[in-house]
Design an enzyme around this catalytic site. Structure first.
Site, PDB file in Angstrom:
ATOM      1  N   LYS A  23       0.850  -1.184   0.000  1.00 14.96           N
ATOM      2  CA  LYS A  23       0.000   0.000   0.000  1.00 14.96           C
ATOM      3  C   LYS A  23       0.889   1.239   0.000  1.00 14.96           C
ATOM      4  CE  LYS A  23      -1.547   2.982   2.639  1.00 14.96           C
ATOM      5  NZ  LYS A  23      -1.586   4.140   1.737  1.00 14.96           N
ATOM      6  N   CYS A  46      13.851  10.999   6.353  1.00 21.55           N
ATOM      7  CA  CYS A  46      13.856  10.766   7.801  1.00 21.55           C
ATOM      8  C   CYS A  46      15.275  10.745   8.356  1.00 21.55           C
ATOM      9  CB  CYS A  46      13.098   9.497   8.145  1.00 21.55           C
ATOM     10  SG  CYS A  46      13.544   8.134   7.110  1.00 21.55           S
ATOM     11  N   GLU A  48      10.153  16.786  13.877  1.00 17.83           N
ATOM     12  CA  GLU A  48      10.691  16.701  12.518  1.00 17.83           C
ATOM     13  C   GLU A  48      10.137  17.853  11.691  1.00 17.83           C
ATOM     14  OE1 GLU A  48      11.530  12.613  10.350  1.00 17.83           O
ATOM     15  OE2 GLU A  48       9.543  12.670  11.203  1.00 17.83           O
TER      16      GLU A  48
HETATM   17  P1  ADP Z   1       3.387  11.211   6.561  1.00 17.80           P
HETATM   18  O1  ADP Z   1       2.893  12.063   7.684  1.00 17.80           O
HETATM   19  O2  ADP Z   1       4.804  11.395   6.249  1.00 17.80           O
HETATM   20  O3  ADP Z   1       2.508  11.191   5.347  1.00 17.80           O
HETATM   21  P2  ADP Z   1       2.222   8.753   7.462  1.00 17.80           P
HETATM   22  O4  ADP Z   1       2.721   7.894   8.561  1.00 17.80           O
HETATM   23  O5  ADP Z   1       0.911   9.435   7.647  1.00 17.80           O
HETATM   24  O6  ADP Z   1       3.395   9.748   7.156  1.00 17.80           O
HETATM   25  O7  ADP Z   1       2.125   7.927   6.101  1.00 17.80           O
HETATM   26  C1  ADP Z   1       2.981   6.889   5.743  1.00 17.80           C
HETATM   27  C2  ADP Z   1       2.151   5.750   5.180  1.00 17.80           C
HETATM   28  O8  ADP Z   1       1.280   5.291   6.205  1.00 17.80           O
HETATM   29  C3  ADP Z   1       1.251   6.139   4.002  1.00 17.80           C
HETATM   30  O9  ADP Z   1       1.200   5.069   3.090  1.00 17.80           O
HETATM   31  C4  ADP Z   1      -0.077   6.344   4.683  1.00 17.80           C
HETATM   32  O10 ADP Z   1      -1.168   6.128   3.804  1.00 17.80           O
HETATM   33  C5  ADP Z   1      -0.049   5.261   5.726  1.00 17.80           C
HETATM   34  N1  ADP Z   1      -0.984   5.448   6.844  1.00 17.80           N
HETATM   35  C6  ADP Z   1      -1.490   6.596   7.343  1.00 17.80           C
HETATM   36  N2  ADP Z   1      -2.327   6.338   8.358  1.00 17.80           N
HETATM   37  C7  ADP Z   1      -2.380   4.989   8.505  1.00 17.80           C
HETATM   38  C8  ADP Z   1      -3.066   4.083   9.376  1.00 17.80           C
HETATM   39  N3  ADP Z   1      -3.878   4.512  10.311  1.00 17.80           N
HETATM   40  N4  ADP Z   1      -2.844   2.750   9.215  1.00 17.80           N
HETATM   41  C9  ADP Z   1      -1.996   2.300   8.277  1.00 17.80           C
HETATM   42  N5  ADP Z   1      -1.325   3.092   7.443  1.00 17.80           N
HETATM   43  C10 ADP Z   1      -1.503   4.421   7.551  1.00 17.80           C
END
Ligand code: ADP
Length: 480
Positions: free
Chosen positions: A173, A282, A382
């Protein structure tokens, strides 16, 4: 306008809900593509497809898996320009950086094609003559990989290269902002001839699909790169089934320059570490500690170099820094700079949203701040943007203490020509990675690891394979 589908069970498919979402170019804010917006049901279908082939894929020979991965690597190299264009379009980084990333992804697939053949076991001396003790390694099962937008090609390769090499089918994903690069990689998988179901792609919201990965019993392992917040959510959620997890989370890298360092090289390293990918990595430096005696010289030289950096659309010639991924990212960087200035930081250069000729795009000018101290947000959170905060220090002991004052523990950097100091400081830093006079420590054949709240598990090199293999112990009594 690219209209694309997801890849499930060897087929390019729409979501069962027919829902879609748009992909935007952060340099122009124009819509450049449309992809399926997957539902939980789509994720479940992809997981089923992967699960169905687990047995057959896990029993392929190492050479077979090696061949598929090697072919993928070759295809990525062949199509590097085309994929890099897609990457720059949806992510914004300069084309040369995008191409470098695609080639780096190819290198990871190449490395793991080789590692497939090195899944060794062991025999252990037995306590009696008629016993034999063995430890073998076996693939964990279906792997769900959740990847971020900052390295949309590389993160997929570093996660699923070893998973596939180990004999695990995968469901990927990608981040909502960068699904098109993932799709281009899956086109390479298809061409490489992976059996249907071994590699699956669902494009959609993390908050919607994450719960399916956590709750579906057929997913045996989740590998994630992204924010610490989501990483903690996944760590908590995986406890119910004792699901295996690997997490690569945020960082807040100290970049320490001692007075005996080669100043020009340290400045150049700072440019690379801080401004690559517009500061959206990161492992990029977040706190730049410079010894008192060279602060003025370092900051003058850095300012001169920063002012020469060219900001713009990643396709323009000579552009060093592209846009930030979106408006939210821009707002966060602005907030950090404003907070620092309000608390007494001094602006050396940059400091504002850069909006050339009133064009759209989430650009932020490369920025240097001095007089920075621990009370400022930028010293703890960050920033994920092109802002270099400079802090001064006087002794080795002091800087180690300051550098370690963070809940993060990913990358760190030290610049010195004193070998003893290089070893002492490296060993005392509470970080998983240390670049000594090296702003680019990441290579395919070595380790990538975060300590403290920066992660769980690790990736890269031979180490990355462990994350997709379970150890099994066999104790055997021989018949007479
Ligand atoms: P950023 O803030 O850098 O976008 P995220 O951690 O939100 O970092 O996103 C990194 C990945 O995690 C993306 O693929 C995002 O769609 C996914 N993601 C965001 N929220 C969730 C969640 N609750 N469960 C699983 N994956 C998630």
């Amino acid at each position: 306008m690219m209209e694309k589908k997801m890849y499930i069970g060897g087929q390019w498919v729409h979501s069962v809900t027919e829902k879609t979402s748009n992909v935007t170019n952060p340099a122009t804010e124009e819509v450049i593509g449309v992809v399926p917006s997957a539902s939980r049901e789509d994720a479940a279908i992809a997981i089923d497809a992967a699960n169905e082939v687990f047995e057959s894929w896990s029993k392929t020979t190492a050479s077979e898996r090696c061949n598929y991965l090697f072919k993928t690597s070759e295809l990525l190299i062949e199509r590097a320009d085309e994929i890099a264009e897609i990457l720059t379009l949806e992510q914004g980084k300069p084309f040369a950086e995008a191409k470098g990333e695609v080639l780096f992804a190819a290198e990871y697939f190449r490395l793991y094609s080789e590692e497939a053949k090195r899944i060794y076991g062991e025999t252990i001396p037995a306590p009696t003559p008629n016993k034999r003790l063995l430890v073998i390694r076996q693939p964990i099962g279906v792997v769900a990989a959740i990847t971020p937008w900052n390295f949309p090609a590389l993160m997929i390769a570093r996660k699923i290269g070893p998973a596939l090499a180990a004999g695990c089918p995968v469901v990927v994903k990608p981040a909502e902002q960068t699904p098109l690069t993932a799709i281009a990689i899956f086109e390479a998988f298809e061409k490489a001839g992976f059996p249907a179901g071994v590699v699956n792609l669902v494009t959609g919201k993390g908050s919607r699909l994450g719960p399916e990965f956590l709750e579906n019993q057929k997913v045996k392992k989740i590998t994630f790169t992204g924010s610490t917040e989501v990483g903690k959510y996944l760590a908590k959620g995986s406890a119910d089934q004792m699901k295996r997890i690997s997490l690569e989370l945020g960082g807040h890298a100290p970049f320490i320059v001692f007075e005996d360092a080669d100043l020009d090289k340290a400045v150049e390293a700072c440019i690379i570490s801080k401004f690559r990918n517009a500061g959206q990595t990161c492992i990029c430096s977040n706190r730049i500690y410079v010894q008192d005696s060279i602060m003025k010289a370092f900051s003058d030289k850095l300012a001169e170099r920063v002012q020469s950096l060219k900001l713009g659309n990643g396709f323009e010639k000579g552009v060093d820094i592209g846009p930030l991924i979106d408006r939210n990212a821009l707002e966060k960087v602005q907030e950090h700079v404003e907070d620092a200035l309000n608390k007494g930081a001094k602006l050396v250069t940059g400091g504002s949203v850069w909006n050339r000729d009133g064009l759209a795009g989430s650009f932020f000018a490369p920025t240097i701040l001095t007089n920075v101290d621990d009370s400022m947000l930028i010293c703890h959170e960050e920033t994920f943007g092109p802002v270099a905060p400079l802090l001064s220090f006087s002794t080795e002991e002091e800087v180690i203490k300051k550098a370690n004052n963070s809940s993060y523990g990913l990358a760190s950097y030290v610049f010195t020509r004193d070998l003893g100091k290089a070893f002492r400081v490296s060993e005392n830093l509470e970080y998983g990675m240390v670049g000594v006079n090296d702003p680019l420590p990441t290579v395919a054949q070595s380790l990538f690891i975060g300590w403290k709240e920066s992660g769980l598990g690790y990736e890269g090199g031979k180490y990355g394979m462990d994350q997709y293999l379970e150890l099994k112990y066999i104790s055997m009594v021989l018949n007479d």
